[in-house]
Structure formats: C-alpha cells, structure tokens
Design a protein around this motif. Structure first.
Motif, PDB file in Angstrom:
ATOM      1  N   GLU A 270      41.847  41.733 -11.826  1.00  0.00           N
ATOM      2  CA  GLU A 270      41.375  42.895 -11.750  1.00  0.00           C
ATOM      3  C   GLU A 270      40.041  42.717 -12.835  1.00  0.00           C
ATOM      4  N   LYS A 271      39.882  41.560 -12.887  1.00  0.00           N
ATOM      5  CA  LYS A 271      38.229  40.956 -13.442  1.00  0.00           C
ATOM      6  C   LYS A 271      37.855  40.774 -12.987  1.00  0.00           C
ATOM      7  N   ASP A 283      45.046  37.431  -0.709  1.00  0.00           N
ATOM      8  CA  ASP A 283      44.739  37.542  -2.442  1.00  0.00           C
ATOM      9  C   ASP A 283      45.729  39.041  -2.919  1.00  0.00           C
ATOM     10  N   PHE A 284      44.771  40.015  -2.166  1.00  0.00           N
ATOM     11  CA  PHE A 284      45.269  41.463  -2.363  1.00  0.00           C
ATOM     12  C   PHE A 284      47.156  41.426  -1.744  1.00  0.00           C
ATOM     13  N   GLN A 300      49.519  49.296  -7.280  1.00  0.00           N
ATOM     14  CA  GLN A 300      49.373  49.340  -5.566  1.00  0.00           C
ATOM     15  C   GLN A 300      48.821  50.049  -4.926  1.00  0.00           C
ATOM     16  N   LYS A 301      49.221  51.663  -4.755  1.00  0.00           N
ATOM     17  CA  LYS A 301      48.324  52.406  -4.219  1.00  0.00           C
ATOM     18  C   LYS A 301      46.614  52.000  -4.260  1.00  0.00           C
ATOM     19  N   GLU A 302      45.867  51.971  -5.913  1.00  0.00           N
ATOM     20  CA  GLU A 302      44.638  51.055  -5.772  1.00  0.00           C
ATOM     21  C   GLU A 302      44.248  50.062  -5.353  1.00  0.00           C
ATOM     22  N   ILE A 306      41.653  49.970  -1.644  1.00  0.00           N
ATOM     23  CA  ILE A 306      40.512  48.778  -2.033  1.00  0.00           C
ATOM     24  C   ILE A 306      40.530  47.935  -0.303  1.00  0.00           C
ATOM     25  N   VAL A 307      41.742  48.017   0.502  1.00  0.00           N
ATOM     26  CA  VAL A 307      42.026  47.474   1.146  1.00  0.00           C
ATOM     27  C   VAL A 307      41.242  48.311   2.524  1.00  0.00           C
ATOM     28  N   LEU A 308      41.361  49.906   2.087  1.00  0.00           N
ATOM     29  CA  LEU A 308      41.395  50.280   3.380  1.00  0.00           C
ATOM     30  C   LEU A 308      40.186  50.990   3.837  1.00  0.00           C
TER      31      LEU A 308
END
Length: 314
Positions: A270-271, A283-284, A300-302, A306-308
């Motif tokens: 998170e940091k 890492d994701f 998980q959704k968050e 970010i990946v998308l």
C-alpha cells in the motif's frame, strides 16, 4: 562502423540491422566491431538473431574475431546457450601458450552457474587455475566468486565453503558479490545458521551490501519464520536509500508472503502504491492473492483496477 555505432547507441537495433544489410548489399564486408557492438546491445530476447549473426561472423573468411567479441556474444546468449557449447567456443579459439582471458572464463562460469552445470564449470576452473598462478589477486576475485556460485547452485556447499577459506588464506580481496553467492549457497543448502554466519562475516569485514546482496539476504530469510529480522534488513536498505529498487521491493513482498505475513506484506504494498513508484506485474499478483487469503475483497478489486489502468506497472 561509425554509423552502426550511432544507431546502436540510440537504441535503434532495427535501424542498425538494416544498415548492416545495406553494407552487405553493396558488397562491403562488415568488420568485427560491427558484430561486437550488436552482441553488446541486442535485447537479450533476440537470441536467435544473435546466434545467426554469430554463425555469419564465423563463416566470414577475412574476419578473425578477438576474444572480447566472443565474450560479448556469450554475455548476449548466456541464458540460452548450453554450457557445453560455450565451452566448445573456448576450446575452438584457444591458442598454444596463450591462456584465455579472465573475462572469457568469467562469462563461461556465469553460464555454468545459471544452468547449474558443475561438470563444465570444473573444466573451466581448471583452465582458470593455471592463469591464477601467475596473476594478481584482483583478477582472481571474480573467478573464485563465480566458482562459489557454481558450487552452491549445484549442491556442493562444503566445496563452496572451502573456496571461501582459500580466498581468506590467499588474502584475496572479498566483495559484496562474494558474500552474495556464499549466502545463496547456504540458502540452497537450507542452512539458516550458515546464512547468518556469512551475513555476520560480511559485517565483520566491513563490506557494505549492494542491492543484489540484499536481495539474496531477503530471499535467504524465507527458510526461517522471522519477520522481525526481515524488517530490520529493510530498514538498513532504506538507510542506504536503496528502497526504490524494484527487484529489492519485489524480494521483500515475496519473503513476507512466504512467511504468510500477509498483513505486513500488504502494508508495504500500500505504501508503494501511495508513493507512485513502479512495481512489477508479479508484485500485483502476490498482493491480489494475499488480499484474497485475508478476505479483503475490496482491496482485490482496487489492485485489479490499477492493473487495468497500468498506472504504476513496469
């Protein structure tokens, strides 16, 4: 050759290769330097192309490539070439009463280490032994260090330790890389005691770990459930201002994950997100799995979002 240099330096390998074709189409013969700089700058994924260029170079009658060009080629294909085939190159180009260079021997040992081929490594080391009798300690460091890596990766930890003792006896200058491979050898042998011993030896000899050594230390701690020790290592990494390094951060996440310290891992993750610093896709993947294991569905959704968006993925 100067024009080829320009395109390669600019990172435009396609233009460089096209330029090489034009040279040939006009019946000009490319010189050795043309091949050398292409081997040095081709992306490591272009193995087939590197092999094709190498075969072409070897088939060119007027060319007598220097040893450094062979080293450039081996470094380009080191993840894919078989150690036995690399060793054949050494035997093919060696000259009577002229020993192979340090750089060539180190390249060969690195290939053997990467593919855990101890038999070929021993043959290469025999060649190196003859050189080290008549050379300075400085030139012996990398050869002995790479041999420690070969021994450790192929399950010969006791011999790796003997090599270290030899370095101490001969007063060979020890480096962070030497300890990196000793720690790796101890990790391969599943000996936490020896991992801690070589970390202690490195400290005693006042050698400052580099990012590669720290990465190996974090990995080695996966054989022991001690998150506090991992946290202390990360603080040291931060003190040396190395925490931005992606490989180190990835090692930290995987180490916490292997200890099932999911909350600690996600806290650091998170940091990293908040800082906007780059991370690997792997890492994701680790973070998404940890969020699933801890029931954090929204997280998980968050992370998926970010990946998308591909905001901070390298």
């Amino acid at each position: 050759s100067l024009n080829l240099d320009y395109w390669v330096i600019e990172g435009k390998h396609t233009f460089a290769l096209d330029f090489l074709k034009k040279i040939k189409s006009k019946n000009f013969k490319p010189n050795e330097k043309s091949y050398k700089i292409l081997f040095e700058t081709l992306p490591k994924t272009r193995v087939n192309l590197a092999n094709k260029l190498f075969s072409e170079m070897m088939a060119t009658e007027h060319l007598k490539p220097k040893e450094s060009t062979f080293v450039s080629y081996l470094n380009c294909v080191k993840k894919n070439i078989k150690p036995q085939d690399a060793y054949k190159i050494l035997k093919k180009i060696e000259q009577p009463n002229i020993p192979p260079s340090n750089e060539l021997l180190i390249a060969l040992l690195e290939i053997c280490a990467m593919q855990r081929d101890i038999l070929t490594a021993r043959k290469v080391f025999e060649e190196a032994e003859m050189i080290m009798k008549n050379t300075t300690n400085m030139k012996s460091i990398a050869i002995l260090t790479q041999m420690i890596r070969c021994l450790g990766r192929s399950g010969h930890f006791k011999e790796a330790e003997e090599m270290y003792q030899r370095m101490l006896h001969d007063k060979v200058w020890l480096t962070a890389m030497t300890y990196q491979h000793l720690i790796e050898a101890a990790y391969e042998a599943k000996s936490l005691e020896k991992v801690q011993f070589y970390i202690s030896e490195m400290r005693r000899n006042q050698i400052v770990p580099n990012k590669h050594t720290f990465s190996m230390i974090l990995k080695a701690f996966r054989i022991h459930d001690d998150p506090k020790a991992v946290g202390n290592i990360w603080k040291e990494i931060q003190q040396l201002k190395l925490e931005d390094d992606q490989v180190l951060f990835s090692s930290l996440l995987k180490t916490y994950d292997s200890m099932n310290e999911h909350q600690m891992m996600l806290s650091n993750f998170e940091k990293r997100i908040d800082s906007g610093k780059k991370m690997y896709m792997s890492d994701f993947n680790v973070a998404i799995q940890a969020a699933f294991k801890t029931g954090l569905v929204e997280k998980q959704k968050e992370y998926f979002d970010i990946v998308l968006e591909k905001k901070i993925i390298n």
